[in-house]
Write a protein that holds these residues in place. Structure first.
Motif, PDB file in Angstrom:
ATOM      1  N   ASP A  52      11.960 -44.046  57.350  1.00 45.14           N
ATOM      2  CA  ASP A  52      11.600 -43.046  56.350  1.00 45.14           C
ATOM      3  C   ASP A  52      12.826 -42.180  56.068  1.00 45.14           C
ATOM      4  N   SER A  53      13.174 -42.017  54.787  1.00 40.23           N
ATOM      5  CA  SER A  53      14.424 -41.339  54.432  1.00 40.23           C
ATOM      6  C   SER A  53      14.432 -39.855  54.766  1.00 40.23           C
ATOM      7  N   ASP A  54      13.262 -39.227  54.824  1.00 47.85           N
ATOM      8  CA  ASP A  54      13.214 -37.795  55.103  1.00 47.85           C
ATOM      9  C   ASP A  54      13.006 -37.486  56.581  1.00 47.85           C
ATOM     10  N   THR A  55      12.098 -38.213  57.241  1.00 45.48           N
ATOM     11  CA  THR A  55      11.788 -37.919  58.642  1.00 45.48           C
ATOM     12  C   THR A  55      12.655 -38.697  59.618  1.00 45.48           C
ATOM     13  N   ASN A  56      13.302 -39.759  59.121  1.00 45.57           N
ATOM     14  CA  ASN A  56      14.113 -40.661  59.949  1.00 45.57           C
ATOM     15  C   ASN A  56      13.287 -41.422  60.989  1.00 45.57           C
ATOM     16  N   GLU A  57      11.966 -41.367  60.872  1.00 42.09           N
ATOM     17  CA  GLU A  57      11.115 -42.177  61.740  1.00 42.09           C
ATOM     18  C   GLU A  57      11.260 -43.639  61.353  1.00 42.09           C
TER      19      GLU A  57
END
Length: 371
Positions: A52-57
């Motif tokens: 995920d680009s925002d959470t880096n998960e």
């Protein structure tokens, strides 16, 4: 090797939900999602990692997996729809622990809701497309999300939990249309039901309605418009880059300009090409073509770019040579040769939504006629 999920025709909303048998909401144009993009990376061992680009998960799947995007995504219980449009369609799917969905409603008579499609069955997991139920990790584990967005491993214990509310392993999919003439804020709700029709939980989606939902107002190349939002089209604006006899563009280079609508800020613009190359299994005596991944490079807004100019060969080109003593030269030869007339340059825009506080991505294209 990296790829980003992009679908110009359909966008995905409420990423914590899952596809088919898992909680998911997909949005058809001109509705717009409020979630970050998910990047796919192919690993050297043939597995795929999704981030995920925002959470880096991230999560790693044994193979290409459309469910992975929903598994790692954050649930965003909001969407933006366009006023006076009949194309605001939400696609809903049940989760493993839900038998069916129902009681679709809104909090205002100004926002109309209509079930356009409903498919329900209780075929069970043995007959279901289980690739859209869970992720299979490299070590063989099956990961899924329940109706509450909890991430779990599918095993004997969690299967018993699922059967408590979905005894017959039923599943359902639905297309729900939202329509309004008025800009404003509303709430769309629906219930997740068990096999007896009892409400497990109620899901709500905040709905923001506005005249223009497109993040990009217009895009021009060499001073000519090649993209305009739906509202712009309704106001009479045209993609005049192609507005000539024959409807094609012959320009090789020019300045690229992306104009965003209010509330969206450009983070990055990229230009990409997709090459056609020989398939890996090809030999001198037998070969076919395949599409390579798009190659991207970062460019600046308002600067001059050069469009893809390679003579595009068809994906369907193929050649085969077989021994035959009676044929000329001692061989049977079968070949197809096709030359494309249009060369496509892809424009990918990564931008920030100042209202949802999320990074998002969309893709455009410029076509050029090859003489």
């Amino acid at each position: 090797m990296k790829r980003v999920f992009n679908d110009l025709g359909r966008f995905i909303l409420l990423s914590a939900f899952a596809l088919t048998l898992s909680a998911a909401v997909l949005i058809s144009y001109p509705m717009r999602d409020v979630k970050a993009y998910v990047e796919e990376t192919k690993n050297s061992d043939g597995t795929y990692t999704y981030t995920d680009s925002d959470t880096n998960e991230s999560v790693t799947s044994k193979w290409k997996d459309g469910y992975a995007e929903k598994y790692i995504g954050k649930e965003e219980a909001a969407c933006v729809i366009e006023t006076k449009s009949y194309y605001n369609v939400i696609d809903l799917y049940t989760t493993l622990d839900v038998a069916r969905l129902g009681n679709f409603r809104t909090n205002s008579d100004k926002l109309k809701v209509k079930v356009m499609y409903r498919h329900e069955n209780n075929y069970g997991l043995d007959n279901a497309d289980t690739s859209s139920c869970w992720i299979i990790t490299p070590d063989g584990k099956k990961l899924y999300k329940d109706i509450y967005g909890n991430r779990k491993e599918f095993n004997a214990s969690t299967e018993q939990e699922i059967l408590k509310t979905n005894k017959y392993e039923a599943n359902g999919s639905y297309k729900i249309r939202l329509y309004t003439k008025k800009s404003g804020k509303y709430v769309f709700s629906y219930d997740a039901l068990d096999h007896n029709g009892n409400v497990i939980t109620t899901k709500t989606v905040k709905v923001v309605t506005k005249e223009d939902t497109d993040p990009i107002k217009e895009a021009t190349f060499a001073g000519k418009r090649f993209y305009v939002s739906n509202v712009g089209k309704q106001k009479g604006l045209k993609t005049d880059l192609y507005n000539i006899k024959g409807g094609y563009n012959t320009k090789k280079s020019g300045k690229l300009k992306i104009v965003m609508n209010k509330g969206y800020k450009i983070k990055k613009i990229e230009m990409g090409y997709q090459h056609v190359e020989r398939s890996k299994a090809s030999t001198d005596d037998k070969w076919t073509n395949s599409f390579a991944d798009v190659t991207w490079k970062t460019i600046k807004n308002g600067r001059k770019i050069k469009l893809n100019s390679e003579n595009v060969y068809s994906y369907f080109d193929k050649y085969e040579k077989k021994s035959n003593e009676k044929a000329p030269g001692g061989y049977d030869i079968y070949s197809d040769e096709n030359h494309g007339q249009i060369s496509t340059t892809y424009i990918r825009v990564t931008y920030y939504d100042t209202k949802s506080k999320r990074t998002e991505r969309t893709q455009l294209s410029i076509n050029r006629n090859i003489k």
